[in-house]
Motif scaffolding. Structure first.
Motif, PDB file in Angstrom:
ATOM      1  N   ALA A 159       0.847  -1.206   0.000  1.00 45.80           N
ATOM      2  CA  ALA A 159       0.000   0.000   0.000  1.00 45.80           C
ATOM      3  C   ALA A 159       0.882   1.255   0.000  1.00 45.80           C
ATOM      4  CB  ALA A 159      -0.931  -0.014   1.215  1.00 45.80           C
ATOM      5  N   VAL A 160       1.934   1.244   0.819  1.00 44.02           N
ATOM      6  CA  VAL A 160       2.880   2.373   0.863  1.00 44.02           C
ATOM      7  C   VAL A 160       3.509   2.565  -0.520  1.00 44.02           C
ATOM      8  CG1 VAL A 160       5.074   3.180   1.847  1.00 44.02           C
ATOM      9  CG2 VAL A 160       3.388   2.054   3.318  1.00 44.02           C
ATOM     10  N   GLN A 161       3.896   1.446  -1.120  1.00 49.33           N
ATOM     11  CA  GLN A 161       4.541   1.480  -2.434  1.00 49.33           C
ATOM     12  C   GLN A 161       3.602   2.045  -3.505  1.00 49.33           C
ATOM     13  OE1 GLN A 161       5.811  -2.434  -3.752  1.00 49.33           O
ATOM     14  NE2 GLN A 161       7.750  -1.587  -4.429  1.00 49.33           N
ATOM     15  N   ARG A 162       2.329   1.659  -3.431  1.00 45.75           N
ATOM     16  CA  ARG A 162       1.365   2.149  -4.433  1.00 45.75           C
ATOM     17  C   ARG A 162       1.199   3.655  -4.335  1.00 45.75           C
ATOM     18  NH1 ARG A 162      -1.347  -2.845  -3.494  1.00 45.75           N
ATOM     19  NH2 ARG A 162      -2.559  -1.964  -1.788  1.00 45.75           N
ATOM     20  N   VAL A 163       1.135   4.199  -3.112  1.00 44.37           N
ATOM     21  CA  VAL A 163       0.984   5.658  -2.963  1.00 44.37           C
ATOM     22  C   VAL A 163       2.189   6.368  -3.574  1.00 44.37           C
ATOM     23  CG1 VAL A 163       0.761   7.592  -1.349  1.00 44.37           C
ATOM     24  CG2 VAL A 163      -0.412   5.434  -0.866  1.00 44.37           C
TER      25      VAL A 163
END
Lengths: 105, 105
Positions: A82-86
């Motif tokens: 999720a962090v990576q997607r942002v």
């Protein structure tokens, strides 16, 4: 009787959405930001803040060493992905993301 | 006249020891701490805390990813070398120390 009370608590947590404690912490590292200014870092950070809610992520803080070009971002969220997607959607992707289950002060 | 006033200010700072605002922030990174526990990290952190004052350094926080073995330490102090000396004397040296003059929240 005791078990029932525990189930009730779990249900209450689910209903009220108080899942703060289930969020994990992450540190991600970016390279190549040599000579970047405070306002440029702020702009990049604000791009994350503008879209992070959709992933349940919050970018708490970012630090920059403009000499080496390293940026460290501290965030909380449901998963590393999720962090990576942002970061990817905001235009500054990194594969170097560490989950931090242990913290000492 | 102006120059004299500036010298006076510098001297006052030195005399009163109000050098808080002159402290820089640092992030240092350690590798190889795979499988380390919270209490082991706490012990290592406390070894730093016990000797940091001699170098004018303060280790504010340390985070561990026990899967990758990465540790991140956030500190304040007069120089990168001072941070490095504390870590070295405490038995966990690292060459990967970044000065962080820029921080956004």
């Amino acid at each position: 009787m005791k078990r029932k009370a525990l189930c009730g608590e779990a249900e209450l947590t689910r209903i009220t959405g108080q899942e703060e404690s289930e969020m994990a912490k992450f540190m991600d590292v970016h390279s190549g930001f040599v000579g970047v200014s405070e306002s440029q870092l702020r702009d990049a950070h604000e791009q994350d803040l503008a879209i992070e809610a959709a992933e349940g992520v919050h970018f708490e803080r970012a630090w920059l060493d403009p000499d080496s070009g390293k940026v460290f971002c501290l965030s909380s969220g449901p998963s590393k992905e999720a962090v990576q997607r942002v970061h990817r959607k905001a235009g500054h992707p990194t594969d170097e993301i560490y989950e931090l289950p242990i913290e000492v002060v």
